[in-house]
Design a protein around this motif. Structure first.
Motif, mmCIF file in Angstrom:
data_model
loop_
_atom_site.group_PDB
_atom_site.id
_atom_site.type_symbol
_atom_site.label_atom_id
_atom_site.label_comp_id
_atom_site.label_asym_id
_atom_site.label_seq_id
_atom_site.Cartn_x
_atom_site.Cartn_y
_atom_site.Cartn_z
ATOM 1 N N GLY A 152 30.589 -13.203 3.736
ATOM 2 C CA GLY A 152 31.813 -12.894 4.455
ATOM 3 C C GLY A 152 32.272 -11.462 4.250
ATOM 4 O O GLY A 152 32.856 -10.853 5.147
ATOM 5 N N PHE A 153 31.996 -10.910 3.058
ATOM 6 C CA PHE A 153 32.413 -9.540 2.750
ATOM 7 C C PHE A 153 31.466 -8.509 3.363
ATOM 8 O O PHE A 153 31.896 -7.570 4.034
ATOM 9 N N ILE A 154 30.162 -8.674 3.156
ATOM 10 C CA ILE A 154 29.228 -7.659 3.641
ATOM 11 C C ILE A 154 29.034 -7.751 5.155
ATOM 12 O O ILE A 154 28.539 -6.788 5.769
ATOM 13 N N ALA A 155 29.449 -8.865 5.758
ATOM 14 C CA ALA A 155 29.294 -8.984 7.218
ATOM 15 C C ALA A 155 30.172 -7.989 7.962
ATOM 16 O O ALA A 155 29.914 -7.691 9.127
ATOM 17 N N ARG A 156 31.202 -7.458 7.305
ATOM 18 C CA ARG A 156 32.090 -6.487 7.938
ATOM 19 C C ARG A 156 31.495 -5.086 7.955
ATOM 20 O O ARG A 156 31.984 -4.215 8.674
ATOM 21 N N ALA A 157 30.455 -4.828 7.152
ATOM 22 C CA ALA A 157 30.014 -3.463 6.884
ATOM 23 C C ALA A 157 28.716 -3.126 7.604
ATOM 24 O O ALA A 157 27.870 -4.010 7.831
ATOM 25 N N PRO A 158 28.517 -1.855 7.951
ATOM 26 C CA PRO A 158 27.172 -1.414 8.325
ATOM 27 C C PRO A 158 26.231 -1.603 7.139
ATOM 28 O O PRO A 158 26.611 -1.385 5.987
ATOM 29 N N ILE A 159 25.009 -2.026 7.409
ATOM 30 C CA ILE A 159 24.042 -2.297 6.343
ATOM 31 C C ILE A 159 22.771 -1.513 6.634
ATOM 32 O O ILE A 159 22.163 -1.657 7.704
ATOM 33 N N ALA A 160 22.377 -0.678 5.675
ATOM 34 C CA ALA A 160 21.146 0.102 5.791
ATOM 35 C C ALA A 160 20.028 -0.635 5.069
ATOM 36 O O ALA A 160 20.222 -1.140 3.954
ATOM 37 N N VAL A 161 18.851 -0.701 5.675
ATOM 38 C CA VAL A 161 17.715 -1.391 5.064
ATOM 39 C C VAL A 161 16.494 -0.484 5.098
ATOM 40 O O VAL A 161 16.329 0.359 5.991
ATOM 41 N N VAL A 162 15.641 -0.666 4.096
ATOM 42 C CA VAL A 162 14.342 -0.009 4.039
ATOM 43 C C VAL A 162 13.281 -1.099 4.134
ATOM 44 O O VAL A 162 13.289 -2.057 3.347
ATOM 45 N N ARG A 163 12.395 -0.959 5.080
ATOM 46 C CA ARG A 163 11.317 -1.936 5.275
ATOM 47 C C ARG A 163 9.972 -1.261 5.001
ATOM 48 O O ARG A 163 9.742 -0.109 5.365
ATOM 49 N N VAL A 164 9.082 -2.003 4.375
ATOM 50 C CA VAL A 164 7.694 -1.590 4.186
ATOM 51 C C VAL A 164 6.824 -2.685 4.780
ATOM 52 O O VAL A 164 6.869 -3.834 4.312
ATOM 53 N N HIS A 165 6.085 -2.333 5.839
ATOM 54 C CA HIS A 165 5.266 -3.304 6.580
ATOM 55 C C HIS A 165 6.123 -4.485 7.056
ATOM 56 O O HIS A 165 5.710 -5.648 6.982
ATOM 57 N N GLY A 166 7.323 -4.168 7.496
ATOM 58 C CA GLY A 166 8.207 -5.175 8.043
ATOM 59 C C GLY A 166 9.003 -5.957 7.024
ATOM 60 O O GLY A 166 9.903 -6.728 7.387
ATOM 61 N N ARG A 167 8.732 -5.778 5.746
ATOM 62 C CA ARG A 167 9.417 -6.517 4.677
ATOM 63 C C ARG A 167 10.561 -5.674 4.133
ATOM 64 O O ARG A 167 10.388 -4.491 3.811
ATOM 65 N N ILE A 168 11.751 -6.269 4.003
ATOM 66 C CA ILE A 168 12.902 -5.560 3.441
ATOM 67 C C ILE A 168 12.706 -5.432 1.934
ATOM 68 O O ILE A 168 12.593 -6.438 1.224
ATOM 69 N N ILE A 169 12.663 -4.179 1.447
ATOM 70 C CA ILE A 169 12.502 -3.957 0.008
ATOM 71 C C ILE A 169 13.754 -3.376 -0.627
ATOM 72 O O ILE A 169 13.885 -3.355 -1.852
ATOM 73 N N ALA A 170 14.688 -2.881 0.186
ATOM 74 C CA ALA A 170 15.932 -2.320 -0.349
ATOM 75 C C ALA A 170 16.979 -2.333 0.749
ATOM 76 O O ALA A 170 16.651 -2.298 1.949
ATOM 77 N N PHE A 171 18.239 -2.393 0.331
ATOM 78 C CA PHE A 171 19.331 -2.300 1.297
ATOM 79 C C PHE A 171 20.553 -1.717 0.617
ATOM 80 O O PHE A 171 20.661 -1.697 -0.620
ATOM 81 N N ALA A 172 21.475 -1.242 1.424
ATOM 82 C CA ALA A 172 22.755 -0.733 0.929
ATOM 83 C C ALA A 172 23.826 -1.068 1.957
ATOM 84 O O ALA A 172 23.574 -0.988 3.170
ATOM 85 N N THR A 173 24.984 -1.461 1.484
ATOM 86 C CA THR A 173 26.117 -1.694 2.384
ATOM 87 C C THR A 173 27.018 -0.472 2.369
ATOM 88 O O THR A 173 27.141 0.219 1.349
#
Length: 559
Positions: free
Chosen positions: A399-420
């Motif tokens: 509910g909290f992070i759904a309000r925020a832009p979320i940056a993700v890093v993917r390697v071969h389509g797999r999410i390996i890191a993210f930041a809100t």
């Protein structure tokens, strides 16, 4: 000219220091007089009037009964004096006047009477230091107060036994004679009255004082009201998004401003200060301080920005620096130049060798996307013994992070890191909140993520990127620095085994950050270490989170 002003400055600083310490000195005096009164009641010096009439005994022992009651009440009032309650000040003055009269007229003990009189005069002279309007029932004594009372009571009991043991007939007397005996029972009866008074004080505290729990989570109406104020606020700050964490209470000033706060120990701690129209900040701070005083708690503002300092100082807060926020000026930021070589290399390597991709997803987010982030967050948390944080930091709550832009890093389509991300409505500042990555991800993933985040914010039109606080960073080190700053500087330089303060600052400096100070504000200088610890406990989510051992992670992997 300078020499002629020196005595005035010295006198002003002396009286300001005395005013600041008046509650502490008054509390010590009240508790000390009360403890001595209890000890004196345990070893009465007035000879018994021979007789068997119960009323005669009662009248003769009434002063000892009364002084034992007064002693207990003075010890109880010490907590209120320390917290600057005007009701505690008035009651303590009356009881000290009684104690002075008792010592002078009952025992002709001029020294004791003089000490009580000096304490009374000191309280009277510092009347304005006790300005809080709160009920005595709202007091929550600290644990060491109970320990001090228990030690005093134990000493009084030992003193009573020693007094009775020196009297004729003690060896052959039954135990109840220590309470009922016309002579041996004199101190026992005084202590029994003191014990009943103590029980009455505790019962009053349990049954009539307000129950202090964690502030209730705000309702949907409060959240919508806060959201509307944030949208039209002056000088918006990205940390205003913490209002939607559901761990704080709100205090509104109409539809102009609000403050968000939570309780920790004996303090009511507001996060960052007022949010909303600049013209309403002072009114919000005043209302917050009045609310803390009503609850007999200490008002604290944590992580206050520099533009809040004039109002804090005018309202009687003591302000100390606790760190600096790293601010990247996006209008001039560039990855070119020798100082950014490491960041450029990390970007190229991740794109060319790891086939990494970066993207920023804007709300609203679908549930499948948020569910894909949870394994990354869980894996990251397993390495952090303290678990999720709170209050001044976000947590992985859909509910909290759904309000925020979320940056993700993917390697071969797999999410390996993210930041809100936290962003301001006027697009002046963007900031990072949660930063999480898989433990088996490529080294340097956070360098790549941060570089891409800053470039994204720059392209989106934001003016600044806030990398968050470096705790205890930038504290004064000159010989004139206050004790709080010198101690904080010592921790910053020597406590690397517990937390990598210097490594965190150096990491953020890689992004050409300027530094903006952050402060903690509370009434009184002596309370600063306490309120800083209470704020740390609040952010850590409790004592377990604060004192848990942190992993020895390299600075490059944990900005």
């Amino acid at each position: 000219m300078a020499a002629s002003n020196q005595p005035r400055r010295f006198g002003s600083s002396f009286f300001l220091a005395a005013f600041d310490r008046a509650p502490l000195l008054g509390a010590i005096a009240a508790f000390g007089v009360g403890a001595v009164a209890l000890l004196a009641a345990a070893a009465p010096a007035v000879p018994m009037i021979r007789g068997i009439d119960l009323l005669e005994h009662f009248i003769d022992e009434a002063p000892e009964f009364t002084v034992s009651i007064v002693g207990v009440l003075l010890m109880a009032l010490a907590v209120g004096l320390y917290r600057r309650l005007d009701t505690a000040w008035g009651a303590a003055c009356v009881l000290l006047a009684f104690m002075a009269g008792y010592a002078f007229f009952r025992h002709e003990h001029y020294t004791a009477a003089g000490i009580c009189a000096v304490a009374l005069v000191g309280l009277a002279a510092s009347r304005r230091a006790f300005f809080r309007h709160a009920q005595l029932a709202a007091l929550t004594p600290p644990s060491f107060w109970y320990l001090a009372v228990a030690v005093t009571a134990a000493c009084a009991v030992i003193g009573a036994l020693l007094w009775a043991g020196a009297r004729h007939g003690f060896i052959n007397a039954p135990w109840w004679a220590l309470f009922t005996g016309p002579h041996l029972g004199r101190p026992g009866r005084a202590l029994a009255v003191a014990a009943m008074t103590s029980a009455a004080v505790v019962a009053f505290r349990l049954f009539f004082s307000p129950i202090r729990r964690a502030p209730p989570a705000p309702g949907p109406g409060d959240l919508a009201r806060a959201d509307a104020i944030i949208a039209q606020s002056d000088r918006p700050r990205p940390e205003a998004q913490l209002a939607f964490l559901h761990d704080k209470s709100f205090l509104f000033v109409g539809e102009l401003a609000f403050m968000m706060f939570a309780r920790s120990g004996g303090s009511l701690i507001a996060m960052s200060g007022p949010i909303g129209k600049r013209a309403a900040w002072r009114e919000a701070l005043t209302a917050f301080r009045a609310e803390a005083e009503r609850l007999s708690m200490r008002p604290v503002v944590y992580a206050a920005a520099p533009d809040l300092l004039p109002d804090l100082l005018d309202l009687g807060f003591r302000v100390e620096k606790i760190g600096e926020n790293a601010i990247v000026d996006l209008r001039t930021f560039s990855l070119s130049g020798g100082k950014r070589q490491d960041l450029r290399t990390a970007r190229r390597r991740f794109v060319a060798q790891e086939a990494a991709g970066f993207e920023v997803a804007l709300p609203p987010h679908d549930k499948a996307f948020l569910a894909a982030l949870k394994p990354v967050s869980d894996a990251w948390l397993e390495r952090q013994s303290g678990g999720e944080k709170a209050f001044s930091l976000g947590r992985f709550d859909e509910g909290f992070i759904a309000r925020a832009p979320i940056a993700v890093v993917r390697v071969h389509g797999r999410i390996i890191a993210f930041a809100t991300l936290w962003t301001t409505p006027d697009m002046s500042v963007a900031s990072v909140d949660l930063m999480r990555h898989l433990p088996d991800g490529p080294r340097g993933v956070m360098d790549f993520l941060f570089a891409e985040l800053i470039l994204w914010a720059q392209a989106a039109g934001y003016q600044q990127f806030d990398l968050g606080m470096a705790p205890l960073s930038g504290l004064a080190e000159e010989r004139y620095a206050p004790l709080f700053a010198r101690f904080g500087r010592f921790v910053f330089e020597r406590a690397g085994a517990l937390y990598n303060f210097e490594g965190l600052r150096k990491y953020k400096e890689k992004f050409a950050a300027s530094w903006e100070p952050r402060y903690i504000a509370a009434p009184g200088a002596w309370s600063m270490p306490i309120v800083l610890a209470e704020a740390a406990l609040l952010t850590a989510g409790g004592a377990a989170g604060m004192f848990a051992r942190k992993p020895n992670t390299a600075p490059a992997d944990r900005p």
